[in-house]
Design a protein around this motif. Sequence first.
Motif, PDB file in Angstrom:
ATOM      1  N   SER A 162       0.834  -1.199   0.000  1.00 36.21           N
ATOM      2  CA  SER A 162       0.000   0.000   0.000  1.00 36.21           C
ATOM      3  C   SER A 162       0.871   1.252   0.000  1.00 36.21           C
ATOM      4  O   SER A 162       0.613   2.212  -0.743  1.00 36.21           O
ATOM      5  CB  SER A 162      -0.912   0.008   1.220  1.00 36.21           C
ATOM      6  OG  SER A 162      -1.772  -1.106   1.241  1.00 36.21           O
ATOM      7  N   GLN A 166       1.324   3.980  -3.173  1.00 41.93           N
ATOM      8  CA  GLN A 166       1.089   5.403  -2.896  1.00 41.93           C
ATOM      9  C   GLN A 166       2.311   6.226  -3.291  1.00 41.93           C
ATOM     10  O   GLN A 166       2.190   7.277  -3.909  1.00 41.93           O
ATOM     11  CB  GLN A 166       0.762   5.595  -1.410  1.00 41.93           C
ATOM     12  CG  GLN A 166       0.467   7.023  -1.009  1.00 41.93           C
ATOM     13  CD  GLN A 166      -0.862   7.530  -1.523  1.00 41.93           C
ATOM     14  OE1 GLN A 166      -1.689   6.752  -1.991  1.00 41.93           O
ATOM     15  NE2 GLN A 166      -1.076   8.831  -1.461  1.00 41.93           N
ATOM     16  N   PRO A 171      -3.083   4.853  -8.029  1.00 39.79           N
ATOM     17  CA  PRO A 171      -4.278   4.836  -7.168  1.00 39.79           C
ATOM     18  C   PRO A 171      -4.340   3.569  -6.321  1.00 39.79           C
ATOM     19  O   PRO A 171      -4.203   2.452  -6.835  1.00 39.79           O
ATOM     20  CB  PRO A 171      -5.434   4.891  -8.171  1.00 39.79           C
ATOM     21  CG  PRO A 171      -4.867   5.596  -9.365  1.00 39.79           C
ATOM     22  CD  PRO A 171      -3.438   5.123  -9.444  1.00 39.79           C
ATOM     23  N   THR A 172      -4.539   3.744  -5.020  1.00 37.93           N
ATOM     24  CA  THR A 172      -4.466   2.602  -4.116  1.00 37.93           C
ATOM     25  C   THR A 172      -5.213   2.879  -2.819  1.00 37.93           C
ATOM     26  O   THR A 172      -5.408   4.040  -2.437  1.00 37.93           O
ATOM     27  CB  THR A 172      -2.995   2.271  -3.773  1.00 37.93           C
ATOM     28  OG1 THR A 172      -2.950   1.118  -2.925  1.00 37.93           O
ATOM     29  CG2 THR A 172      -2.301   3.425  -3.080  1.00 37.93           C
ATOM     30  N   THR A 173      -5.638   1.805  -2.170  1.00 36.51           N
ATOM     31  CA  THR A 173      -5.986   1.903  -0.769  1.00 36.51           C
ATOM     32  C   THR A 173      -4.691   2.095   0.013  1.00 36.51           C
ATOM     33  O   THR A 173      -3.604   1.827  -0.496  1.00 36.51           O
ATOM     34  CB  THR A 173      -6.691   0.631  -0.297  1.00 36.51           C
ATOM     35  OG1 THR A 173      -5.852  -0.500  -0.572  1.00 36.51           O
ATOM     36  CG2 THR A 173      -8.011   0.440  -1.019  1.00 36.51           C
ATOM     37  N   GLN A 174      -4.804   2.558   1.243  1.00 38.23           N
ATOM     38  CA  GLN A 174      -3.621   2.754   2.062  1.00 38.23           C
ATOM     39  C   GLN A 174      -3.730   1.914   3.331  1.00 38.23           C
ATOM     40  O   GLN A 174      -4.749   1.272   3.575  1.00 38.23           O
ATOM     41  CB  GLN A 174      -3.450   4.233   2.392  1.00 38.23           C
ATOM     42  CG  GLN A 174      -3.275   5.095   1.142  1.00 38.23           C
ATOM     43  CD  GLN A 174      -2.960   6.531   1.457  1.00 38.23           C
ATOM     44  OE1 GLN A 174      -1.936   6.863   2.027  1.00 38.23           O
ATOM     45  NE2 GLN A 174      -3.866   7.420   1.080  1.00 38.23           N
ATOM     46  N   ALA A 200      -9.278   3.704   3.153  1.00 40.28           N
ATOM     47  CA  ALA A 200      -9.685   3.886   1.765  1.00 40.28           C
ATOM     48  C   ALA A 200     -10.865   4.835   1.691  1.00 40.28           C
ATOM     49  O   ALA A 200     -11.613   5.003   2.661  1.00 40.28           O
ATOM     50  CB  ALA A 200     -10.057   2.546   1.135  1.00 40.28           C
ATOM     51  N   THR A 253     -11.522   4.949 -14.935  1.00 36.57           N
ATOM     52  CA  THR A 253     -10.540   4.810 -13.849  1.00 36.57           C
ATOM     53  C   THR A 253      -9.959   3.400 -13.804  1.00 36.57           C
ATOM     54  O   THR A 253      -8.772   3.228 -13.479  1.00 36.57           O
ATOM     55  CB  THR A 253     -11.168   5.162 -12.490  1.00 36.57           C
ATOM     56  OG1 THR A 253     -12.340   4.360 -12.272  1.00 36.57           O
ATOM     57  CG2 THR A 253     -11.537   6.628 -12.428  1.00 36.57           C
ATOM     58  N   LEU A 257      -6.078   2.506 -14.317  1.00 35.33           N
ATOM     59  CA  LEU A 257      -5.365   1.752 -13.280  1.00 35.33           C
ATOM     60  C   LEU A 257      -4.597   0.594 -13.899  1.00 35.33           C
ATOM     61  O   LEU A 257      -3.444   0.332 -13.537  1.00 35.33           O
ATOM     62  CB  LEU A 257      -6.353   1.224 -12.234  1.00 35.33           C
ATOM     63  CG  LEU A 257      -5.733   0.378 -11.116  1.00 35.33           C
ATOM     64  CD1 LEU A 257      -4.780   1.219 -10.262  1.00 35.33           C
ATOM     65  CD2 LEU A 257      -6.816  -0.255 -10.237  1.00 35.33           C
ATOM     66  N   SER A 277     -12.029  -2.349  -6.800  1.00 32.29           N
ATOM     67  CA  SER A 277     -12.602  -1.151  -6.180  1.00 32.29           C
ATOM     68  C   SER A 277     -13.440  -0.382  -7.188  1.00 32.29           C
ATOM     69  O   SER A 277     -13.037  -0.194  -8.344  1.00 32.29           O
ATOM     70  CB  SER A 277     -11.488  -0.246  -5.658  1.00 32.29           C
ATOM     71  OG  SER A 277     -11.976   1.054  -5.389  1.00 32.29           O
ATOM     72  N   GLN A 281      -9.087   1.969  -7.664  1.00 32.67           N
ATOM     73  CA  GLN A 281      -7.888   1.960  -6.827  1.00 32.67           C
ATOM     74  C   GLN A 281      -7.419   0.523  -6.626  1.00 32.67           C
ATOM     75  O   GLN A 281      -8.230  -0.406  -6.612  1.00 32.67           O
ATOM     76  CB  GLN A 281      -8.193   2.601  -5.469  1.00 32.67           C
ATOM     77  CG  GLN A 281      -8.619   4.052  -5.561  1.00 32.67           C
ATOM     78  CD  GLN A 281      -9.074   4.631  -4.238  1.00 32.67           C
ATOM     79  OE1 GLN A 281      -9.355   3.915  -3.299  1.00 32.67           O
ATOM     80  NE2 GLN A 281      -9.188   5.951  -4.174  1.00 32.67           N
ATOM     81  N   THR A 282      -6.107   0.348  -6.467  1.00 31.34           N
ATOM     82  CA  THR A 282      -5.567  -0.978  -6.201  1.00 31.34           C
ATOM     83  C   THR A 282      -6.103  -1.456  -4.857  1.00 31.34           C
ATOM     84  O   THR A 282      -6.016  -0.741  -3.855  1.00 31.34           O
ATOM     85  CB  THR A 282      -4.038  -0.955  -6.191  1.00 31.34           C
ATOM     86  OG1 THR A 282      -3.571  -0.219  -7.325  1.00 31.34           O
ATOM     87  CG2 THR A 282      -3.489  -2.372  -6.262  1.00 31.34           C
TER      88      THR A 282
END
Length: 510
Positions: A162, A166, A171-174, A200, A253, A257, A277, A281-282
């Motif tokens: 994550s 970033q 694009p990703t969750t954290q 997220a 999106t 991605l 997602s 986002q990843t």
Amino acid sequence: MSIVNKAADSHEQIDSHNKLTSIDSLNCDNHYSTLPAHFYNKQMPDGLSDPKMVSLNPQVLALLGLDNVVADSDALLLLCSGNYLPSGFTPLAMKYTGHQFGHYNPDLGDGRGLLLAQVKGNDDADSTTWDLHLKGAGRTPYSRQGDGRAVLRSSIREYLCSAAMQGLGIPTTQALSVVVGSDTVMREQVEQAAMVVRVAESHVRFGHFEHFYYTQRLDDLKLMLDYTLTHHFPETLDAEVPYLAFYKQVVTTTAELMAHWQAVGFVHGVMNTDNMSILGQTFDYGPFAFQDDFDPAYVCNHTDYSGRYAFNQQPQVGYWNLMALGRSLTPFMDIAPLNETLQTYDDIFLAKLRELMRGKLGLQQVHDTDGELIKNLLETLASSAVDYTYFFRLLSDFNSTEGADNRSIRDQFIDRDAFDAWAVKYQQRLALESSVDDVRKVSMNQVNPKYILRNYLAQQAITQATDYDYSLVNELVAVLADPFAEHPDFEKLAALPPEWGRKMVLSCSS
């Protein structure tokens, strides 16, 4: 021991250290819990015993307005280990379904995670609400035969990747934290239980819509769509056909991605629709990998026997998953405009990929021959099994002067004649650019990382962490936050993988 049993002791610990205020002041806006009760199951997390903080991501702390909380805060440790819930937290497990390896599975949902709360961020000018999701929180009604736990190795991998994504600008969750407990769980062997707090903008997946579509609960499907548009796609509400406008955004999106993944050499490993997602986002880091020796057909998931989720299949799988999502919208609109929208996917993906690859090659202008130049390079990298990340970082040193010595780059190739042929074309293409080599080098090093989360590095961090040494985990978080910088004190983290660390194949619990 559950959170209910630990609650009194937890409050005593927190109060004794006077570190409660910042966490309890989080501004909750739990809008998902306003949906009907059968959309989820409310329950408390099963907290870890004897929790120890492995790592906290300072950037995510700041995002949530918790950067003034001391890193070893008892309150933070107890929150991240499922042993304390601040005021306003209402944990719930989401219900969804999805296609796994192309086959529909109706029995999915949050089987080891809970949406703890949705909280407002730190920036008053930004209205973003962040989901705090505790992964490894124990059994839920959707656990099937699982124990609801996460192990230390999978938790570290998700936490680190994550941060890596970033830092790469993908694009990703954290992830806020990794915590390990004294509890043990059985996988291939006995392992340490751990938890990750994932952060997220949304945990809504393609599978949320599939669930209501395949059960033909169309009123609930409409509720899910209207909720999603209201909270995550408000600009579509005024469109002539809001659901179509929503779908167009998701197609865009998702296509972009996929281009980001391909450009950086990232293999997700499990692109099921329940791992996609709605925000592009990843999402859900399991058996992922970054390319070492470039191999278009690389499969990093040891259960992917058919190679469905191989690196070179990811763009097509993204298309297939969007087709599955589009099918879920058919009760409310004609199929024709959905299909027309889906057919824009390839052009969006290719345009974004070429833009990213031109940046990696230091090309500012657009020429018709760029696609062929990129294609030839990837074929040449694959035929000589050249390390993907190392090559592009090294390519910034390419001397564009005719007849110049580019031996250090050339020596990465087994088939040097193939590289020479490509280098001539590259040299000719650079001649069409206005920037000089020194300027090009700077721009290339801003998009070609020196540091990526290679699987061998993640494994070394995991091995050390099982002995309660978390130093490498924290070093990697710091370096991966800015993977384009030189970081001279951490050169070892840019090293090529040892033989045992190349093309590692991992399980879903890795």
